[in-house]
Design a protein around this motif. Structure first.
Motif, PDB file in Angstrom:
ATOM      1  N   GLY A 137      64.958 -38.545  38.691  1.00 39.45           N
ATOM      2  CA  GLY A 137      64.783 -37.386  37.895  1.00 39.45           C
ATOM      3  C   GLY A 137      65.560 -36.102  38.725  1.00 39.45           C
ATOM      4  N   LEU A 138      65.155 -35.010  37.877  1.00 37.11           N
ATOM      5  CA  LEU A 138      66.061 -33.899  38.516  1.00 37.11           C
ATOM      6  C   LEU A 138      65.303 -33.219  39.651  1.00 37.11           C
ATOM      7  N   GLY A 139      66.043 -32.659  40.469  1.00 35.56           N
ATOM      8  CA  GLY A 139      65.513 -31.679  41.384  1.00 35.56           C
ATOM      9  C   GLY A 139      64.434 -32.585  42.597  1.00 35.56           C
ATOM     10  N   VAL A 140      64.321 -31.854  43.952  1.00 30.72           N
ATOM     11  CA  VAL A 140      63.289 -32.571  44.903  1.00 30.72           C
ATOM     12  C   VAL A 140      62.438 -31.377  45.321  1.00 30.72           C
ATOM     13  N   ILE A 141      61.087 -32.076  45.881  1.00 32.75           N
ATOM     14  CA  ILE A 141      60.427 -30.839  46.601  1.00 32.75           C
ATOM     15  C   ILE A 141      60.295 -31.800  48.079  1.00 32.75           C
ATOM     16  N   GLY A 142      60.047 -30.757  48.963  1.00 29.54           N
ATOM     17  CA  GLY A 142      59.851 -31.326  50.190  1.00 29.54           C
ATOM     18  C   GLY A 142      59.128 -30.358  51.478  1.00 29.54           C
ATOM     19  N   SER A 143      58.971 -30.732  52.537  1.00 32.49           N
ATOM     20  CA  SER A 143      58.398 -29.699  53.520  1.00 32.49           C
ATOM     21  C   SER A 143      59.343 -29.375  54.576  1.00 32.49           C
ATOM     22  N   ILE A 144      59.125 -28.265  55.009  1.00 34.31           N
ATOM     23  CA  ILE A 144      59.791 -27.705  56.309  1.00 34.31           C
ATOM     24  C   ILE A 144      58.777 -27.115  57.462  1.00 34.31           C
ATOM     25  N   ILE A 176      57.254 -19.784  54.425  1.00 33.21           N
ATOM     26  CA  ILE A 176      57.582 -20.902  53.461  1.00 33.21           C
ATOM     27  C   ILE A 176      57.333 -22.241  54.292  1.00 33.21           C
ATOM     28  N   LYS A 177      56.729 -22.947  53.647  1.00 27.46           N
ATOM     29  CA  LYS A 177      56.426 -24.491  54.163  1.00 27.46           C
ATOM     30  C   LYS A 177      56.703 -25.453  52.912  1.00 27.46           C
ATOM     31  N   ARG A 178      56.817 -25.338  51.754  1.00 25.98           N
ATOM     32  CA  ARG A 178      57.186 -26.264  50.649  1.00 25.98           C
ATOM     33  C   ARG A 178      58.482 -25.710  50.081  1.00 25.98           C
ATOM     34  N   VAL A 179      59.330 -26.558  49.948  1.00 23.18           N
ATOM     35  CA  VAL A 179      60.623 -26.021  49.436  1.00 23.18           C
ATOM     36  C   VAL A 179      61.190 -26.950  48.300  1.00 23.18           C
ATOM     37  N   ALA A 180      61.559 -26.501  47.053  1.00 25.52           N
ATOM     38  CA  ALA A 180      62.025 -27.216  46.008  1.00 25.52           C
ATOM     39  C   ALA A 180      63.787 -27.022  45.829  1.00 25.52           C
ATOM     40  N   LEU A 181      64.279 -27.754  45.418  1.00 33.09           N
ATOM     41  CA  LEU A 181      65.714 -27.547  45.299  1.00 33.09           C
ATOM     42  C   LEU A 181      66.161 -28.416  44.087  1.00 33.09           C
ATOM     43  N   GLU A 192      58.131 -26.215  37.127  1.00 35.30           N
ATOM     44  CA  GLU A 192      57.889 -27.382  37.729  1.00 35.30           C
ATOM     45  C   GLU A 192      57.555 -27.238  39.303  1.00 35.30           C
ATOM     46  N   ALA A 193      58.763 -26.602  39.847  1.00 34.83           N
ATOM     47  CA  ALA A 193      58.766 -26.234  41.323  1.00 34.83           C
ATOM     48  C   ALA A 193      57.300 -25.513  41.536  1.00 34.83           C
ATOM     49  N   LEU A 194      56.836 -24.577  40.718  1.00 38.38           N
ATOM     50  CA  LEU A 194      55.716 -23.934  40.963  1.00 38.38           C
ATOM     51  C   LEU A 194      54.601 -24.845  40.802  1.00 38.38           C
ATOM     52  N   ALA A 195      54.605 -25.589  39.905  1.00 42.06           N
ATOM     53  CA  ALA A 195      53.448 -26.333  39.645  1.00 42.06           C
ATOM     54  C   ALA A 195      53.216 -27.446  40.769  1.00 42.06           C
ATOM     55  N   ALA A 196      54.426 -27.928  41.450  1.00 41.74           N
ATOM     56  CA  ALA A 196      54.380 -28.819  42.488  1.00 41.74           C
ATOM     57  C   ALA A 196      54.021 -28.131  43.866  1.00 41.74           C
ATOM     58  N   GLY A 197      53.758 -26.828  43.942  1.00 41.89           N
ATOM     59  CA  GLY A 197      53.322 -26.108  45.040  1.00 41.89           C
ATOM     60  C   GLY A 197      54.493 -25.592  46.071  1.00 41.89           C
ATOM     61  N   ALA A 198      55.613 -25.370  45.400  1.00 49.82           N
ATOM     62  CA  ALA A 198      56.924 -24.921  46.360  1.00 49.82           C
ATOM     63  C   ALA A 198      56.733 -23.539  46.432  1.00 49.82           C
ATOM     64  N   ASP A 199      56.845 -22.955  47.606  1.00 51.12           N
ATOM     65  CA  ASP A 199      56.817 -21.527  48.105  1.00 51.12           C
ATOM     66  C   ASP A 199      58.186 -21.101  47.599  1.00 51.12           C
ATOM     67  N   GLN A 216      57.090 -13.312  41.337  1.00 48.68           N
ATOM     68  CA  GLN A 216      55.792 -13.169  41.933  1.00 48.68           C
ATOM     69  C   GLN A 216      54.957 -14.085  42.641  1.00 48.68           C
ATOM     70  N   GLN A 217      55.342 -15.488  41.957  1.00 50.41           N
ATOM     71  CA  GLN A 217      54.588 -16.647  42.475  1.00 50.41           C
ATOM     72  C   GLN A 217      55.409 -17.489  43.188  1.00 50.41           C
ATOM     73  N   ILE A 218      56.667 -17.222  43.057  1.00 51.37           N
ATOM     74  CA  ILE A 218      57.622 -18.205  43.914  1.00 51.37           C
ATOM     75  C   ILE A 218      58.593 -17.667  44.395  1.00 51.37           C
ATOM     76  N   VAL A 219      59.290 -17.851  45.421  1.00 56.93           N
ATOM     77  CA  VAL A 219      60.549 -17.142  45.881  1.00 56.93           C
ATOM     78  C   VAL A 219      61.587 -18.006  45.385  1.00 56.93           C
ATOM     79  N   ILE A 220      62.504 -17.502  44.426  1.00 58.31           N
ATOM     80  CA  ILE A 220      63.631 -17.992  43.845  1.00 58.31           C
ATOM     81  C   ILE A 220      65.061 -17.646  44.647  1.00 58.31           C
ATOM     82  N   ALA A 221      65.590 -18.506  45.081  1.00 61.58           N
ATOM     83  CA  ALA A 221      66.930 -18.053  45.661  1.00 61.58           C
ATOM     84  C   ALA A 221      68.019 -18.960  44.916  1.00 61.58           C
ATOM     85  N   ASP A 222      68.947 -18.146  44.201  1.00 59.95           N
ATOM     86  CA  ASP A 222      70.160 -18.375  43.265  1.00 59.95           C
ATOM     87  C   ASP A 222      71.147 -18.547  44.454  1.00 59.95           C
ATOM     88  N   ILE A 223      71.713 -19.704  44.722  1.00 60.75           N
ATOM     89  CA  ILE A 223      72.802 -19.623  45.604  1.00 60.75           C
ATOM     90  C   ILE A 223      74.093 -19.818  45.201  1.00 60.75           C
TER      91      ILE A 223
END
Ligand SMILES: [Zn+2]
Length: 262
Positions: A137-144, A176-181, A192-199, A216-223
């Motif tokens: 599937g698309l994207g991943v989420i994990g911890s730092i 930041i503890k949970r990161v989605a990419l 989905e990132a928000l629902a999965a608890g990504a910061d 307001q709810q999640i930090v988005i970084a457009d790289i």
């Protein structure tokens, strides 16, 4: 050992089956004869005239890209646009062009996993599972390790060589503890990132209103699309070298980001 175009294609498709591609996609062998023996492979993000020239110069008769050379389909072949010219050049030079696109995005250990690896994101899980399969599937989420927002964003900027990073301006004090990419254009996965608890969510091609709706709810970084997907070449190289350790595989030096900043 003779390695043919079809062998390289099979190695990639074993890792990233074509059935994983999105319905609009056109992954797979774009141009070329499957039985041609491969002299060397040139990896790139986009097939461009510069990449084609570089491939010839370095004696590569197979170009493997992330973005498909032929995307919308061709109704004729007259050299009317850049795609047609490249297809004709490939045919003339007996070069093969192969693309692993959204199937490489959705494969386990694909592009988004590689992004997670680059940032040291642990225990990655798929963000948007495909047919409830936890391994595709698309994207991943994990911890730092808990890291202040700006410190982590500086790391993101450095690791992906981002020239100008756009990010949510709110809550600089956040840790930041949970990161989605998600590599490429991943703005549709912000919910989905928000629902999965990504910061924090790292992707490309984010629109202004994505920032206003979710910032307001999640930090988005457009790289940037290009910056986020350059690592697809590392994934492809690993796949090919694992199966065919003697194959010469180059990362294109002549490709460049089609987007400049000033
Ligand atoms: Zn892309």
């Amino acid at each position: 050992m003779t390695v043919r175009v079809a062998d390289i294609a099979a190695a990639i498709e074993e890792f990233a089956p074509k059935m994983l591609q999105e319905h609009y996609d056109n992954a797979g062998l774009q141009v070329g004869n499957p039985v041609t023996e491969v002299t060397a492979v040139m990896l790139c993000l986009d097939v461009t005239p510069e990449v084609m020239r570089e491939a010839s110069r370095r004696q590569c008769n197979m170009v493997v890209s992330h973005h498909p050379l032929i995307f919308k389909g061709l109704k004729n072949l007259t050299g009317a646009d850049a795609t047609q010219l490249m297809v004709m050049e490939a045919l003339r030079k007996d070069m093969a062009v192969y693309s692993a696109h959204t199937n490489l995005d959705s494969a386990w250990n694909g592009v988004s996993h590689e992004m997670a690896r680059i940032l040291g994101v642990k225990n990655p899980e798929v963000l948007e599972k495909r047919d409830n399969d936890p391994h595709s599937g698309l994207g991943v989420i994990g911890s730092i390790e808990p890291t202040p927002k700006l410190e982590f964003l500086r790391k993101v900027k450095e690791k992906f060589n981002v020239r100008a990073m756009r990010y949510s301006s709110q809550s600089d004090a956040l840790v930041i503890k949970r990161v989605a990419l998600c590599g490429g254009s991943g703005a549709s996965l912000i919910p989905e990132a928000l629902a999965a608890g990504a910061d924090l969510y790292v992707t490309g091609d984010v629109k202004y209103h994505d920032f206003t709706n979710y910032g307001q709810q999640i930090v988005i970084a457009d790289i940037g699309h290009y910056e986020s997907e350059l690592c697809s070449m590392r994934v492809l190289s690993r796949i090919i070298r694992q199966k065919y350790p003697d194959m010469v595989v180059y990362f294109s030096d002549d490709q460049r980001n089609p987007v400049a900043v000033m």
